[in-house]
Design an enzyme around this catalytic site. Structure first.
Site, PDB file in Angstrom:
ATOM      1  N   CYS A  57       0.809  -1.219   0.000  1.00 28.12           N
ATOM      2  CA  CYS A  57       0.000   0.000   0.000  1.00 28.12           C
ATOM      3  C   CYS A  57       0.837   1.261   0.000  1.00 28.12           C
ATOM      4  O   CYS A  57       0.787   2.044   0.956  1.00 28.12           O
ATOM      5  CB  CYS A  57      -0.929  -0.029   1.203  1.00 28.12           C
ATOM      6  SG  CYS A  57      -1.877  -1.537   1.216  1.00 28.12           S
ATOM      7  N   GLU A  58       1.662   1.443  -0.999  1.00 27.95           N
ATOM      8  CA  GLU A  58       2.292   2.742  -1.234  1.00 27.95           C
ATOM      9  C   GLU A  58       2.711   2.801  -2.698  1.00 27.95           C
ATOM     10  O   GLU A  58       3.052   1.781  -3.300  1.00 27.95           O
ATOM     11  CB  GLU A  58       3.474   2.997  -0.296  1.00 27.95           C
ATOM     12  CG  GLU A  58       4.519   1.929  -0.195  1.00 27.95           C
ATOM     13  CD  GLU A  58       5.586   2.318   0.823  1.00 27.95           C
ATOM     14  OE1 GLU A  58       6.360   3.238   0.529  1.00 27.95           O
ATOM     15  OE2 GLU A  58       5.635   1.700   1.906  1.00 27.95           O
ATOM     16  N   TYR A  98      21.512  -8.538  -4.036  1.00 28.78           N
ATOM     17  CA  TYR A  98      20.775  -7.484  -3.336  1.00 28.78           C
ATOM     18  C   TYR A  98      19.256  -7.627  -3.558  1.00 28.78           C
ATOM     19  O   TYR A  98      18.530  -6.653  -3.647  1.00 28.78           O
ATOM     20  CB  TYR A  98      21.285  -6.093  -3.750  1.00 28.78           C
ATOM     21  CG  TYR A  98      22.784  -5.971  -3.590  1.00 28.78           C
ATOM     22  CD1 TYR A  98      23.359  -5.992  -2.334  1.00 28.78           C
ATOM     23  CD2 TYR A  98      23.638  -5.872  -4.705  1.00 28.78           C
ATOM     24  CE1 TYR A  98      24.746  -5.915  -2.167  1.00 28.78           C
ATOM     25  CE2 TYR A  98      25.019  -5.796  -4.549  1.00 28.78           C
ATOM     26  CZ  TYR A  98      25.559  -5.818  -3.273  1.00 28.78           C
ATOM     27  OH  TYR A  98      26.920  -5.756  -3.119  1.00 28.78           O
TER      28      TYR A  98
END
Ligand code: LLP
Length: 421
Positions: A346-347, A375
């Site tokens: 949610c972003e 990574y």
């Protein structure tokens, strides 16, 4: 080159079709190729042939013990940056004599742990660190082999968040002060100077910054030797970049990098250490995700995946590009359309890429993120209570889960609600 290729229209990891792994472990997951890890390590060894050398894999890039074991069995050393990484390397069977300990914030406890366990060298980054290491070594009746990491003030021309060799960065000792600091190290008990360390950044796509930094290091070697220090090792760090975008020009090859090192250090009579991470593990891994929904938005369409920024944070954190390809090979010449490819978190930062041209796809299809072996899993988190995704290792026609997906119970039961609440 890697070992993730389409065969009969299906993306394989070596000889294993990816839909088979997806059916067994579920999506999303990471998958690594043993042959690719082996090949990349071997490229560095071949590139340095003729020079005494140790290739110390920067295990921060991918620290799964199975991955470490593949490399350690080939003779690799390890570059570790924490007590945890040290213990992990040891657990995977790496002898202490092949482990170098880097990082600007080693604690006394980590120094004790590694000195007692056995260590090849500490790459020391500050005067206070030198003093603490000296005290710890003396208290244990041991001698700590050290290099001092110098900061050559060279622009690595890479993303600001992963450049380390400029004077404003927190790393190393300004090269202009190196003689003073080596003199301090020589005076302190419990320390043995063995060399110099330099590392200027990650994902370098040009040899010029390496050359500038290494030339300064060679000049310093001569000065420190003239001052009476026994400089017999040069740790030249990691950082050689990989081609994230297949369509773009390629970064220099390990052979070219090795030739540069030989040219610059060849007549110094030193043992060379390098600390590559990304170039060994990056293109040895994919992240495979499932498509949950195709959403038609206002003026743009979205592919909503079951993988998110918590699983692969590089796009959100560094605006990094990863090639994203369907696991089922698209028909040649099929019409492509632009999509924003996003996760469920949610972003809005949970966006892997914007307006990427993709072939037609449906819910349930599998997509593979290339160059995700470095990574990727190591930087993942359980944000949004999303379980860490499993890691799978392939060798030839077999595969194994090398880190399972935790269950929701595993996650939820880790929290402790105090009795007094
Ligand atoms: N040695 C030292 C002292 C390092 O700090 C690093 C990486 C390496 C070696 C290995 O560098 P490589 O060969 O992998 O470029 N999370 C970032 C990269 C951070 C690199 C940190 N240091 C990313 O996803 O791009």
């Amino acid at each position: 080159m890697d070992h993730f290729l389409y065969r009969d229209g299906i993306l394989h990891a070596e000889d294993v079709p990816l839909p088979g792994i997806a059916a067994e472990v579920g999506t999303p997951f990471y998958v690594y190729s043993t042959a690719t890890l082996t090949r990349h390590y071997t490229l560095f060894k071949e590139a340095l042939e003729g020079l005494p050398n140790l290739v110390c894999y920067a295990m921060k890039s991918n620290s799964n013990q199975a991955v470490i074991k593949v490399l350690a069995d080939l003779g690799a050393g390890m570059d570790v940056v924490s007590g945890g990484e040290y213990l992990r390397a040891r657990a995977a069977g790496v002898p202490g004599a092949r482990i170098v300990f880097s990082g600007i914030g080693k604690t006394a406890e980590e120094m004790r742990l590694t000195l007692e366990g056995g260590i090849r060298q500490f790459n020391v980054e500050s005067e206070p660190e030198l003093e603490v290491l000296s005290q710890v070594a003396v208290s244990l009746g041991k001698t700590a082999p050290i290099t001092i990491r110098v900061n050559p003030d060279v622009d690595a021309r890479t993303h600001a968040k992963i450049a380390t060799g400029k004077s404003e960065n927190k790393f190393g000792i300004p090269i202009a002060r190196a003689r003073e600091v080596y003199a301090l190290a020589a005076r302190l008990p419990g320390l043995q100077i063995v060399g110099i360390d330099v590392h200027i950044g990650s994902q370098l796509t040009d040899l010029a910054p390496f050359e500038a930094a290494y030339l300064k290091t060679v000049e310093l070697t001569r000065m420190l030797r003239a001052d009476g220090h026994d400089i017999r090792r040069l740790d030249l760090g990691g950082g050689l970049g990989i081609p994230y975008e297949r369509s773009n020009t390629a970064p220099p090859l390990p052979t070219e990098y090795g030739a540069l090192i030989k040219r610059i250090t060849g007549d110094l009579d030193v043992e060379v250490e390098i600390e590559p991470g990304r170039l060994i593990s990056g293109n040895a891994g994919l992240m495979v995700a499932g498509l949950i929904y195709v959403k038609h938005g206002e003026g743009r369409d979205f592919l909503i995946l079951d993988a998110a920024m918590n699983d692969l944070i590089r796009p959100a954190m560094y605006d990094a590009h990863h090639d994203i390809i369907p696991v089922i090979e698209p028909e040649p010449g099929v019409e492509q359309a632009p999509y924003d490819i996003v996760g469920p978190v949610c972003e809005s930062g949970d966006t892997f890429t914007k307006q990427r041209h993709m072939p037609p796809l449906d819910a349930g299809d599998l997509l593979a993120f290339r160059s995700a072996g470095a990574y990727g899993a190591v930087m993942s988190s359980e944000y949004n209570t999303r379980p860490l995704i499993p890691e799978v290792l392939v060798k030839g026609d077999h595969f194994a889960v090398i880190r399972p997906r935790p269950t929701f119970d595993d996650i939820i039961n880790r929290d402790i609600v105090p009795e007094w609440l």
